[in-house]
Enzyme design. Structure first.
Site, short mmCIF file in Angstrom:
data_model
loop_
_atom_site.label_atom_id
_atom_site.label_comp_id
_atom_site.label_asym_id
_atom_site.label_seq_id
_atom_site.Cartn_x
_atom_site.Cartn_y
_atom_site.Cartn_z
N TYR A 1 0.83 -1.21 0.00
CA TYR A 1 0.00 0.00 0.00
C TYR A 1 0.86 1.26 0.00
CZ TYR A 1 -3.59 3.36 1.40
OH TYR A 1 -4.44 4.44 1.44
N THR B 1 -13.22 6.12 6.39
CA THR B 1 -13.86 5.58 5.18
C THR B 1 -13.90 4.06 5.25
OG1 THR B 1 -11.83 5.27 3.89
CG2 THR B 1 -12.81 7.48 3.87
#
Length: 249
Positions: A145, A180
């Site tokens: 990531y 989120t």
């Protein structure tokens, strides 16, 4: 007084949730003429009703063939936002997992950026890439990531130089923690949600990670993206806006 995005045509990937959805809602409220919304969640994408002309594109941003069929005529702005999360130490990380994350976060971003710059060639526009503070500060377990987001930061700089002659501005935004659904893919977070609840889990993480003691709301990041897209930032290109609550200090 005219809205900042009155009659503008705007592409947003990862538009059905999180930051992408917050951006879509904000730009619709600020006068967007047409929103081109890309996501692979058919139900969430189909449920969007933002009160403006909307072109929905169901698909994977890393699928090169998909972009051949997307109508980007008259494109003014693009938000290269689609992304996925994942974690695991390098020594035990499966190559398939590495490729899964890089495919969406970097390959997909490249294909989106390329399509947007082709559509804007000769007419100008502005683009924002959603990177991450994980692309700036190293942490254990986030090699795939973090590397994908670090690459986006540099990709934005290269694109800014290449696009300048056509009047195309390209910037990145690098949030740290944002509340989120992307967090749901992180096992540690999912475990804490099961134990103490979602709001408490976010508060716990933020208290540990950020000097300001909280994570951002998607709507706050959307406001910052809108600024970078807008004519208010007409001389800003090739930069990365770090919105991290002090995480990288």
């Amino acid at each position: 007084m005219a809205e900042r995005f009155e009659a503008r045509n705007i592409l947003i990937t990862g538009a059905a949730s999180g930051i992408g959805l917050a951006v879509a809602r904000l730009l619709a409220a600020e006068g967007a003429g047409r929103l081109i919304l890309v996501d692979r969640d058919a139900a969430a994408l189909g449920a969007l009703d933002l009160g403006v002309e909307t072109q929905r594109v169901l698909g994977d941003v890393a699928d090169e063939r998909m972009w051949d069929d997307v109508d980007l005529s008259g494109l003014d702005h693009a938000v290269v936002n689609a992304g996925i999360a994942g974690a695991g130490p390098i020594a035990t990380l499966d190559f398939a997992e590495w490729r899964r994350i890089l495919s969406v976060n970097l390959d997909g971003a490249f294909l989106t950026l390329r399509a947007a710059m082709r559509a804007m060639a000769g007419r100008g526009g502005s683009i924002v890439l959603t990177a991450s503070a994980a692309g700036i500060k190293a942490e254990p377990g986030v090699a795939a990531y973090g590397c994908s987001k670090a690459a986006l930061i540099h990709l934005a700089k290269v694109a800014a130089k290449e696009g300048a002659g056509d009047g195309i501005r390209v910037n990145a935004i690098a949030p740290a923690g944002v509340e989120t659904p992307v967090w749901d893919a992180v096992p540690m977070f999912a475990e804490r949600v099961a134990q103490i609840g979602r709001d408490a889990a976010f508060a716990e993480l933020a208290a540990m990670a950020t000097p300001l003691g909280r994570y951002a709301k998607a709507e706050e990041i959307a406001e910052q993206i809108a600024f970078l897209l807008s004519d208010q930032s007409a001389l800003i290109t090739g930069t990365t806006l770090l919105a991290d609550g002090g995480y990288t200090l």
